[in-house]
Write a protein that holds these residues in place. Structure first.
Motif, short mmCIF file in Angstrom:
data_model
loop_
_atom_site.label_atom_id
_atom_site.label_comp_id
_atom_site.label_asym_id
_atom_site.label_seq_id
_atom_site.Cartn_x
_atom_site.Cartn_y
_atom_site.Cartn_z
N LEU A 236 0.87 -1.18 0.00
CA LEU A 236 0.00 0.00 0.00
C LEU A 236 0.91 1.23 0.00
O LEU A 236 1.40 1.65 1.05
CB LEU A 236 -0.92 -0.01 1.23
CG LEU A 236 -1.85 -1.22 1.36
CD1 LEU A 236 -2.67 -1.14 2.64
CD2 LEU A 236 -2.78 -1.32 0.15
N THR B 262 -1.55 6.32 -3.03
CA THR B 262 -2.18 5.49 -4.07
C THR B 262 -3.70 5.53 -3.92
O THR B 262 -4.23 5.46 -2.81
CB THR B 262 -1.71 4.03 -3.97
OG1 THR B 262 -0.30 4.00 -4.16
CG2 THR B 262 -2.37 3.18 -5.05
N LEU C 174 -6.98 3.62 -4.29
CA LEU C 174 -7.41 2.23 -4.39
C LEU C 174 -8.82 2.08 -4.93
O LEU C 174 -9.20 0.99 -5.39
CB LEU C 174 -7.31 1.55 -3.02
CG LEU C 174 -5.92 1.52 -2.37
CD1 LEU C 174 -5.97 0.80 -1.04
CD2 LEU C 174 -4.90 0.88 -3.30
N SER C 175 -9.60 3.11 -4.85
CA SER C 175 -10.94 3.07 -5.44
C SER C 175 -11.28 4.46 -5.94
O SER C 175 -10.82 5.47 -5.40
CB SER C 175 -11.99 2.60 -4.43
OG SER C 175 -12.22 3.57 -3.42
N ARG D 49 -5.09 -8.51 -0.68
CA ARG D 49 -5.99 -8.02 -1.72
C ARG D 49 -6.70 -9.21 -2.36
O ARG D 49 -6.10 -10.26 -2.59
CB ARG D 49 -5.19 -7.27 -2.78
CG ARG D 49 -6.04 -6.66 -3.89
CD ARG D 49 -5.20 -5.83 -4.82
NE ARG D 49 -4.35 -6.66 -5.69
CZ ARG D 49 -3.60 -6.18 -6.69
NH1 ARG D 49 -3.56 -4.87 -6.91
NH2 ARG D 49 -2.87 -7.00 -7.43
N TYR E 14 -9.61 -4.83 0.07
CA TYR E 14 -8.32 -4.81 0.75
C TYR E 14 -8.49 -5.04 2.25
O TYR E 14 -9.38 -4.44 2.88
CB TYR E 14 -7.61 -3.48 0.53
CG TYR E 14 -7.22 -3.21 -0.91
CD1 TYR E 14 -5.92 -3.48 -1.35
CD2 TYR E 14 -8.14 -2.71 -1.82
CE1 TYR E 14 -5.56 -3.24 -2.67
CE2 TYR E 14 -7.78 -2.47 -3.14
CZ TYR E 14 -6.49 -2.73 -3.56
OH TYR E 14 -6.13 -2.49 -4.87
#
Length: 233
Positions: free
Chosen positions: A29, A33, A35-36, A101, A46
């Motif tokens: 991670l 970043t 992630l969605s 993940r 996650y």
């Protein structure tokens, strides 16, 4: 040596946990970043073991606002238990770390095959609903300094360290306030010996005193998690 774990996965019966992890992969991670993406289908769920995420929402031309935070005590993607794949927020890595993940289709299949997992995700989703309702009231009624103390404590809980990198711009963004308000509150905490802050590096020096400065929502947030997830803090 202690190996970081995800608190939700630890609650599953061993056989169910091993079956689920057989469909997961370890992932890094990385800081900042995304992630969605708001309004787009989730591709993965996650389970963080280290680090933490911020759920932020964008409204018109206003700066983004944090509406939730999660780390190793929770997961990203619990709404998939309802069959939903798109979310109203963006999930950003706020504290770098690692986690497990799993693809959304695989998670749905495992929920059907493992009733304890489905029950766990339902509880996790209920916790998020309660916590986000509390966060909305907190932003409306509590002053900046108590809110900042609460947010710093939440960040420290999930980072599991006394020191972490935070800019005043980012703190202001997460609290939905002007930078000058955060600067004044942080300066007050620093002058009182609660924290030290220099060039984006923040260290909690007196956690007990910082807890005394935090609004009641910090304790209420932890209580929600303990009651609905039936676990310790």
């Amino acid at each position: 040596m202690h190996r970081p774990e995800n608190k939700l996965l630890r609650q599953l019966p061993q056989a169910a946990r091993q079956q689920l992890l057989g469909h997961c992969e370890l992932c890094e991670l990385s800081l900042s970043t995304e992630l969605s993406v708001r309004g787009q289908p989730l591709r993965h769920a996650y389970f963080p073991t280290e680090g933490f995420l911020s759920l932020v929402i964008d409204v018109d031309s206003h700066p983004a606002l944090e509406v939730g935070m999660l780390g190793a005590e929770s997961m990203l993607g619990s709404e998939l238990v309802l069959g939903l794949a798109a979310t109203p927020w963006r999930a950003l890595v706020q504290g770098a770390g690692a986690g497990w993940r799993i693809g959304t289709n695989d998670l749905r299949a495992q929920c059907d095959a493992l009733p304890p997992l489905q029950k766990l995700l339902q509880a996790c989703l209920l916790v998020r609903l309660h916590q986000q309702t509390l966060a909305a009231a907190c932003q409306r009624y509590h002053l900046i300094a108590p809110r900042l103390a609460r947010w710093l404590l939440m960040s420290q809980d999930r980072s599991r360290t006394e020191s972490f990198h935070l800019t005043q711009e980012f703190m202001a963004l997460m609290l939905g306030v002007r930078r000058v308000g955060v600067t004044e509150a942080a300066s007050l905490f620093q002058d009182s010996g609660l924290i030290s802050y220099h060039r984006g590096e923040l260290t909690v020096l007196n956690r007990k005193a910082l807890e005394a400065e935090a609004c009641s929502c910090y304790a209420a947030d932890k209580d929600i998690y303990q009651r609905l997830m039936h676990v310790g803090a």
